[in-house]
Design an enzyme around this catalytic site. Structure first.
Site, mmCIF file in Angstrom:
data_model
loop_
_atom_site.group_PDB
_atom_site.id
_atom_site.type_symbol
_atom_site.label_atom_id
_atom_site.label_comp_id
_atom_site.label_asym_id
_atom_site.label_seq_id
_atom_site.Cartn_x
_atom_site.Cartn_y
_atom_site.Cartn_z
ATOM 1 N N GLN A 13 -3.964 3.725 5.425
ATOM 2 C CA GLN A 13 -4.201 2.373 4.924
ATOM 3 C C GLN A 13 -2.882 1.602 4.923
ATOM 4 O OE1 GLN A 13 -7.446 1.365 3.512
ATOM 5 N NE2 GLN A 13 -6.498 -0.605 3.815
ATOM 6 N N PHE A 14 -2.468 1.102 6.106
ATOM 7 C CA PHE A 14 -1.181 0.423 6.191
ATOM 8 C C PHE A 14 -1.142 -0.844 5.351
ATOM 9 C CE2 PHE A 14 -3.183 -2.371 9.222
ATOM 10 C CZ PHE A 14 -2.438 -3.544 9.171
ATOM 11 N N THR A 15 -2.304 -1.384 4.972
ATOM 12 C CA THR A 15 -2.307 -2.611 4.189
ATOM 13 C C THR A 15 -1.808 -2.387 2.753
ATOM 14 O OG1 THR A 15 -4.645 -2.367 3.599
ATOM 15 C CG2 THR A 15 -4.130 -3.691 5.562
#
Length: 145
Positions: A78-80
């Site tokens: 989940q790079f966000t």
């Protein structure tokens, strides 16, 4: 590394309509490698998550860990989680690790959970994933190392 940890009764992740990972009672873990993170960070985060006492004991107190309960984990990249929302209305993600390093550390984190004896399934790095879960409690914890 950053992680958003949710105690779940079940969770699943689908890609293109296909189930690629799931867990029963245990943890749903969204994880993000940050610029400058190393294997040490991934291993430390996994150890901390595995020992996090957020499951109920016989007295109903959050006093048991994933290791204590024998629960499993679903790990999703989940790079966000690296979102910088300090300016404007569009988040920036420049503090996230570059994709190749992010994927390597994501896999390292999941592997570290497995080495600790936790049954661990994963999402697909970089894919458009559909995640479903039943948050138990709800219990949701933010963690960084």
């Amino acid at each position: 590394m950053k992680a958003l940890i949710q105690r779940v009764s079940e969770a699943a992740v689908h890609v293109d309509g296909n189930l690629i990972g799931q867990t029963g009672p245990g943890l749903m873990i969204l994880v993000c490698a940050m610029e400058g993170d190393s294997d040490t960070n991934a291993d430390a985060l996994a150890a901390k998550v595995a020992k996090l006492r957020i499951f109920k004991d016989d007295a109903g107190k959050m006093n048991r860990s994933l290791l204590d309960t024998g629960g499993s984990a679903l790990v999703v990249s989940q790079f966000t989680l690296a979102a910088d929302t300090s300016r404007g209305n569009r988040p920036g993600f420049s503090t996230a690790a570059p994709p190749a390093e992010g994927e390597r550390l994501y896999n390292r984190f999941a592997g570290a959970l497995r080495r600790l004896g936790i049954s661990t399934e994963q999402g697909q790095f970089g894919a458009d994933m559909k995640v479903s879960l039943v948050n138990d409690g709800p219990v949701t914890i933010w963690m960084e190392v």
